[in-house]
Each structure stands twice: as C-alpha cells, then as structure tokens.
Scaffold this active site. Sequence first.
Site, PDB file in Angstrom:
ATOM      1  N   GLU A 111     -23.336  -9.410 -13.453  1.00 25.18           N
ATOM      2  CA  GLU A 111     -23.725  -8.135 -14.328  1.00 25.18           C
ATOM      3  C   GLU A 111     -23.884  -8.628 -15.849  1.00 25.18           C
ATOM      4  OE1 GLU A 111     -21.462  -4.772 -13.757  1.00 25.18           O
ATOM      5  OE2 GLU A 111     -22.918  -3.445 -14.842  1.00 25.18           O
ATOM      6  N   GLY A 250     -12.875  -7.400 -18.064  1.00 24.22           N
ATOM      7  CA  GLY A 250     -11.373  -6.887 -17.143  1.00 24.22           C
ATOM      8  C   GLY A 250     -11.754  -7.286 -15.840  1.00 24.22           C
ATOM      9  N   ALA A 251     -13.080  -6.990 -15.093  1.00 21.89           N
ATOM     10  CA  ALA A 251     -12.960  -7.215 -13.512  1.00 21.89           C
ATOM     11  C   ALA A 251     -14.503  -7.097 -13.598  1.00 21.89           C
ATOM     12  CB  ALA A 251     -12.100  -6.224 -12.812  1.00 21.89           C
ATOM     13  N   MET A 252     -14.836  -7.185 -12.197  1.00 24.08           N
ATOM     14  CA  MET A 252     -16.236  -6.957 -11.828  1.00 24.08           C
ATOM     15  C   MET A 252     -16.232  -6.758 -10.313  1.00 24.08           C
ATOM     16  SD  MET A 252     -19.445  -6.864 -12.559  1.00 24.08           S
ATOM     17  CE  MET A 252     -20.729  -6.297 -11.250  1.00 24.08           C
ATOM     18  N   GLU A 253     -16.980  -5.431 -10.164  1.00 18.24           N
ATOM     19  CA  GLU A 253     -16.961  -4.797  -8.876  1.00 18.24           C
ATOM     20  C   GLU A 253     -18.026  -5.283  -7.770  1.00 18.24           C
ATOM     21  OE1 GLU A 253     -18.477  -3.638 -11.697  1.00 18.24           O
ATOM     22  OE2 GLU A 253     -20.008  -2.493 -11.270  1.00 18.24           O
ATOM     23  N   HIS A 286     -10.294   1.172 -10.833  1.00 16.19           N
ATOM     24  CA  HIS A 286     -11.782   1.320 -11.147  1.00 16.19           C
ATOM     25  C   HIS A 286     -12.833   0.471 -10.215  1.00 16.19           C
ATOM     26  CE1 HIS A 286     -14.774   1.747 -14.733  1.00 16.19           C
ATOM     27  NE2 HIS A 286     -15.116   0.554 -14.111  1.00 16.19           N
ATOM     28  N   GLU A 287     -12.623  -0.745 -10.119  1.00 15.64           N
ATOM     29  CA  GLU A 287     -13.465  -1.711  -9.247  1.00 15.64           C
ATOM     30  C   GLU A 287     -13.480  -1.006  -7.954  1.00 15.64           C
ATOM     31  OE1 GLU A 287     -15.031  -3.048 -11.756  1.00 15.64           O
ATOM     32  OE2 GLU A 287     -13.637  -3.303 -13.200  1.00 15.64           O
ATOM     33  N   HIS A 290     -16.034   1.920  -7.632  1.00 16.32           N
ATOM     34  CA  HIS A 290     -17.185   1.339  -7.806  1.00 16.32           C
ATOM     35  C   HIS A 290     -17.885   1.428  -6.575  1.00 16.32           C
ATOM     36  CE1 HIS A 290     -18.589   1.085 -12.034  1.00 16.32           C
ATOM     37  NE2 HIS A 290     -17.543   0.236 -12.419  1.00 16.32           N
ATOM     38  N   GLU A 309     -20.854   3.656 -14.837  1.00 17.59           N
ATOM     39  CA  GLU A 309     -19.577   3.707 -15.661  1.00 17.59           C
ATOM     40  C   GLU A 309     -18.691   4.707 -16.208  1.00 17.59           C
ATOM     41  OE1 GLU A 309     -18.215   0.995 -15.304  1.00 17.59           O
ATOM     42  OE2 GLU A 309     -19.819  -0.468 -14.675  1.00 17.59           O
TER      43      GLU A 309
HETATM   44  N1  B3K Z   1     -19.121  -3.549 -14.353  1.00 16.32           N
HETATM   45  C1  B3K Z   1     -18.380  -4.474 -14.924  1.00 16.32           C
HETATM   46  C2  B3K Z   1     -18.724  -4.961 -16.339  1.00 16.32           C
HETATM   47  C3  B3K Z   1     -19.799  -5.815 -16.525  1.00 16.32           C
HETATM   48  C4  B3K Z   1     -19.963  -6.318 -17.815  1.00 16.32           C
HETATM   49  C5  B3K Z   1     -21.242  -7.031 -18.012  1.00 16.32           C
HETATM   50  N2  B3K Z   1     -21.303  -7.673 -19.749  1.00 16.32           N
HETATM   51  C6  B3K Z   1     -16.952  -4.147 -14.861  1.00 16.32           C
HETATM   52  C7  B3K Z   1     -16.549  -2.644 -14.717  1.00 16.32           C
HETATM   53  O1  B3K Z   1     -17.070  -1.975 -15.656  1.00 16.32           O
HETATM   54  O2  B3K Z   1     -16.279  -2.371 -13.919  1.00 16.32           O
HETATM   55 ZN    ZN Z   2     -16.888  -0.300 -14.245  1.00 16.41          ZN
END
Ligand code: B3K
Ligand code: ZN
Length: 844
Positions: A111, A250-253, A286-287, A290, A309
């Site tokens: 992403e 922070g992290a990615m879902e 949060h993740e 998602h 988001e």
């Molecule tokens: N969806 C990702 C963020 C991606 C950022 C890309 N530059 C994390 C989050 O909001 O959960």
């Molecule tokens: Zn998010």
Amino acid sequence: MADYLPPDYLVPELALSFRLQPNATQVTAVSQVTRNGEHNRALVLDGEQQQIQQVLVNGENVDYLQQEGKLTIENVPTAFELTIVTEINPAANSSLEGLYMSDGAYCTQCEAEGFRRITFFPDRPDVLTRYQVRIEAPKAFPFLLSNGNKVEEGELDGDWHYACWQDPFPKPSYLFALVAGDFDLLEDSFTTKTGRDVKLQVFVDKGNLNKSHHAMASLKKAMAWDESRFDLEYDLDIYMIVAVDFFNMGAMENKGLNVFNTKYVLADEQTATDDDFHGIESVIGHEYFHNWTGNRVTCRDWFQLSLKEGLTVFRDQEFSSDVGSRAVNRIHAIKVIKNQQFAEDAGPMSHPIRPEEVIEMNNFYTVTVYNKGAEVIRMMHTLLGEAGFQAGMKLYFERHDGQAVTCDDFVQAMQDASGKDLSQFRRWYNQAGTPELTVTDNYDADAGVYRLQVAQSTPQRANEQQKLPQHIPFSVELLDNDGNSLVNQLLEVTDAEQTFEFNLNAAPVASLLQDFSAPVKLHYQYATSQLLVLMRYASSEVARWEASVALFSQAVWQNVARLQQSQSMSLDSSVIDAFRAVVLDASQDHALSAEMLKFPSTAALIEQVEKVDVDALLSARDFVIDAIADGCEDELLARYRELTSLDNAASRSFKNAMLQLLARSADGNEALLQAQYDSASGMTDALGALSAAVAGNAECRDELLVQFGERWQDTPLVMDKWFMLQASVDEDDVIDRITALQQHPAFSFNNPNRVRSLLGAFAALNLSQYHRADGAGYQFLTDIIKKLNSVNPQVAARIMTPLIQFGKFDDARQALLKGCLQQLLDLPELSRDVYEKASKALAM
Ligand code: B3K
Ligand code: ZN
C-alpha cells in the site's frame, strides 16, 4: 478523482511465484485477464524498478511497450492468460516499498502503490483478484509466508524449499504480502462466536519471544471486541503478524498476514512504557479491524482512503475506550486533531478528508485522512446514536461486502439505515480547512432566557470552491455557578448563524463543544472564573481537561503580551490554586489528573493563534510552568511520595507528570530524579525520570543519559527513546550532539525508526533549537531531507512537515524556511514525495 474510470481489464485470478535471491529475485505472474465492458483499448499495466524477462499472451510472445512506469500491450483478446516474468532487487530497495529486506528477512509493503514494484499489474484498489502464491527460497529462510492458507510445501534441490499459499478472498493488490525469514514464533488460537478455531501466530526476530505476549493478548482482545461491539467475526483459519525492524509506518493490514513495525509488537516491562503497551494494543486492534473495514469492503480509488482509514481509526479508538479509559483516550485523540491536524489544514498540504487530487499518494496518509476522518465518523455516530450507527454498519456490509466502494456509499448506508438526512453532512468529505465556531451569549433576566449565538465559517482559499456551512453536532452543558448541571444537550448547528434559547433563572456557565463533538475551532471568551467552575464541576471529564488547557493557555498568552510590552511576567494565584487542587484531588482518576498536569505543548499553543512570536511564547510557557511548579512544590512532593507505592499505569502517569514539574521547580529535586531512575522497576519510571531530567535541564541529565545509553545499546527500540531524548536536549550544541550520534553503532540512516527518533524528533520536539533565529535548525533538517530523498522518500517527506508549516512565524524565519525549501526543489532526482510538499509550500 473526477477523472476516475472503471478499469479496462479485470484480473479475477493471479498465480504469483517467487524465487527469492537478495539481488535478483525472479517473479513469475500468471494472470487470468478479462476485458471489462465493450471496448478495444490496449491493456495497460503499472510497473516500476523491474527487469522484464518475458511477456506471453496465452503462451505466445507478444510485442509490448514499456515506458514511464507502464507496460502497454495492444490488441489483446477479451479473455486470456498473461504471463510476465521479471527480476527485482530486494537488497537494494532502501525505500521499503515493494519487496525489500529487513535485517536479513524478505518482506513486502504494497500500500498504496508498491505492488507495481513486484510485478506488472493493474495496481489499483478496484481490481479484486484471487491470489495463489508460490515462494521458493534457501532453507536458511525457514518461514515462507503469504496471504490466506498454506496449501502445500516441500523440498527443492540445493538446500532450497518452497511453500504455496492460497487466499480465498479476492483482494486488491495493495493487500498482497510475502514474508520469508527465520523467526521465533508465538502461537495461540481464538474460537470465534460461531465456534470456528482460528490459529494465531506472531513472528518476531530471534530472541524476542518473551516480548510478544502482549501483542498476542491484544489480538485476542481485539477479535473478541469486534464480535461483541460490531458483530464482526474473523473469516480465515489463520491470522499471522510478523514484526520487522525496517518499516515505514506502524503496521500493514495485509489479508491474513499483517506486517508490523517492531515498535507495535515487542514489549515487556523492562523495555516498554505503559504508553508503548497501549500503542501496541491500539495498532494491533486497528490492523485487525481493517479485515472488515478495508479488506472485505475496500476503496474504489485512493481518494477514498478515509473510507477505510477514518472508519478504522474510529473503531480502534472505540476499542481502546471500551477496554480502557474513555476520557483519556478521547483526550489523546483531541490532542492529535488540535496539535497536528489543525496545523496541516492551515498549511500548504491542507486537503479534505477525501482529497480530490494528489501528486504522491503516500503523502496522503495524513492526520486529516486518518484522524479528522475518524472525527467525521464519530460525528455520524453522535448524530445517529449507537443503534442507528450499528444499523448503518450492518447495511453497509450487506450492500458492499466484497466490493471496492466510495465514501458516499458509506454515508448513504448510514442515512438509509437510520433515516437521518445526511445530505448537508456530506460536505465534511469535500471541504478542506477547519471550520470556526464563534459563540457569543447573553442572559435576558427579564425574560429568563439565556441565548447562545453561534456563527460558523470555514477559511476560504483563492483556488477553492465556496465553503458552505457544515452540519455540526454541538454538545453543550450549562451549569450554575455552584457547578450544578442545568442542561445537557446535543444541538445541531447547520446554518451560518443560529441562536439557541434556554429558559433559565440565572446566567449559566457554558461547557461548549463537549468532548470535542466536532473538529472545529471554538471561539468563546471564557472568564477565568468560568474556567475554574468547569475545571471542577463539568460533568464530562474531557470538558474538565479542556478547561484546564484553556486556563493554562490564557495564562501563557497574557504573559506573551506582557513580554511584548516589556512588562514583567506574572501568574494569578487563582491559576496556581486550580492546579494545586488537581494535585490534591483524591477522587479524580489519576490518568485524568496526569493529563491536566501535562500542560499544552508549545506546538499546541502555536495552533491557538494566527501569528506567533516564538521566542516570547517559549519564555512565557516556561514561566507559567515554573510558577505552577514552584507554587505547588510542597503538595507535589507529598502526592508524589504517596503515589510511589501504587503499581498501576494511571498512577505512574500522574506521578511522572508531577516529577516533570518537580524537576522544574526552583529546587530542581535532583535527588528525587536520581532516586526514581535508580529504583525504577520498569521502563515507564526509568524513562519518566530521564525525560524529567532532560525537560528540566537537570544537572544529572548528561550522566543519566550516558548510563541509559550504555545499558540499552543493544535494544534498538529502547535506543529510539534515547535518541529522541538526546534530540530534545535544549542546549545550543544540540545539533552537534545529533550529528555525532549519527555515527553511533545503534543508529542507521536506512532505518525509519532510528531516523524518526533522532532526526524527526529534533524538529518536532525541540522547538527552541529548531527555531533558532540563525536558521541553523532549519538548515540541519534540510540537509537531512536532502540525504533521505534518495534513500527513503516516504520518510523524507514525512519528517519535513515542520519545514512547510511556516505561515505563523515572523518574516525572518519564513524567509529562512523558504530558502530551505528552495534548496530542496533544486535537488537533482527529487522524489515526487518531497517535490509535492516543497512545491505546494512555496506556492502558498
Ligand atoms: N494501511 C496502512 C498504511 C499504509 C501507508 C502507505 N504509505 C496502515 C494502516 O493504516 O493501518
Ligand atoms: Zn489503517
């Protein structure tokens, strides 16, 4: 956004296989492509930073054109198999987008538009694809992971092995993930409300297993909460989290395979603070959330980012509030809006929560899209109530599960399910800028009527469409002078000017915009006496905190004015008394008392005014804090001692807030700092002492910093705290210190956490040195951005925020900042990320 067109071709199925090698990973993508609608346009795919080896249509070589990040194939059939073989270089990928290496492990971040660095593909969120992934790697990488379920694994020649994964849920390319490495693994399971067993796995760097338990516990809490509050159940048989040290955010879902920054996974009491524990719980939540809001229902295009988001931040805030203190979580969320989002919205990067044009999408993962987006969802929740909101969520999933949709689709579901007219409310999605609410009031003693006159307006810029009045939930409590609550009501402000009347026997004290019921700037002239009533008696804890912030801020601005008129500074004893009462209050939640004693940061104060004299502000703020600290020293000492025996996060927070003040009182309380540092049983208290020593410029500061740095030199996440403290030391030689620290063995320019801690923190936290009149602070940050521009553009663009928000400063500082931005624009090979921010700032 206005140019949006549906995709010309769809890819319902994709088989991806990887042969992993650091400098030359081979990627074979076999797509089943179908034409979308009647047309004879070419197939155009996105792709960057790859060497093409083969392009086949139905097994035959075809002609193609490759230019400017696109691959074009003319005259394709209506349905066909497309095979593309490419080679990529993960070891050289320092931007941490696409496939890259983190400390010897392979991992991905797709992403927003990173998938196009892995293979050529329609890399846009409205193309939903079922993925099959095969990973081949040397056995030195024992774990080969991707989305969905593992369906096969086996041995290969030459000490290699492979694994195959299948994800049953069609997904956009940005949710693809691959990880290959050697990890320690914590396993557990969760039984869903319908009785399905889900395997839970947390992968961490070797030796860190004992720091992974809080993450696992948080995941289980989040899964249970989403079932009970939102009636949402997990949908795969396995949920994996991998913690990596090199990560841009922070992290990615990613579906079934979240990749996390170690900062939001690893924790034990020795190395993590109470705030870290809380942050982990919230990001894990949060993740996880998602999975429904983002993955099952995703975005039609990136302009709709807030669809997932804003909504998911709202959900994680509610999670934290349901399992912890609602008031304290609300206060934290309000601070993000007032201290950061208002600044963004007043600066060159101002955009609506649904932006209409972007240069670099990565620049729009902003406090506006995320946090103001969450406030917009929260306002709908406030207007509809929990039942109406949940009915809206249910309808949203009934209508759109498995689709890529727009913010309008979400609002429509809320409106249809609740019957509440949200047509005016939709303006929140397309109007940038912070609405200003100016409130005046009067009491008509003859008629026994109290009137609140509310006027709203949103700042209008030259190039913007006319700003129309917003639909604003305006929560109000009216109290009598003894603090009794007379009225507690949700008003709806919809017009440019509106008057509300209340029948009362006397003029009340008004608590306005309770709990920050809308993300607006409130202008209302509070008398000190009114703030004192609210600080003590407002029904809402958040309103009490707001009153304390207003009381403190008034005192600071009064002293700024005194300085500007060359008068000496002073502080009214009623202000000191009010904060003394907070210190002594035995009934109030300790976490709330702590928030009241933390006082608004310089950055927060800057956001309260149009133009600022930084030097006067820094002196006045110091003066007021010191006066409160001196005035309450005896009480602070007594309460501090009482609290040292209490072993809970809220009391530690209160105690450490008091220690910050004690370190600033005339006495300095060095012995106390030293004692807390020496006897600290965990990181919260150790860091509490150390940061009080830094903020108070204590004599023991440098000695403690040395001790701390030596003790934790091999623990990167703790060294981040140390780097951050070093960068906030308020001494004229701090730039030299930071320059020297870039040679420290624990520092790495390629690691975003390290860069944010040492270099980002300087500009964000050390305002007196960053804003040095000679411009050395600005130039220092600029030189860092120049270097980062080629290493990691996303991180460069993120930490340059203080350079572009110059509108409130004096002409001399503005000129220096503009000169710095021009230097950036003159860089050869300027990234789109840095270009967008620098050029928009200079065009202001
Ligand atoms: N969806 C990702 C963020 C991606 C950022 C890309 N530059 C994390 C989050 O909001 O959960
Ligand atoms: Zn998010």
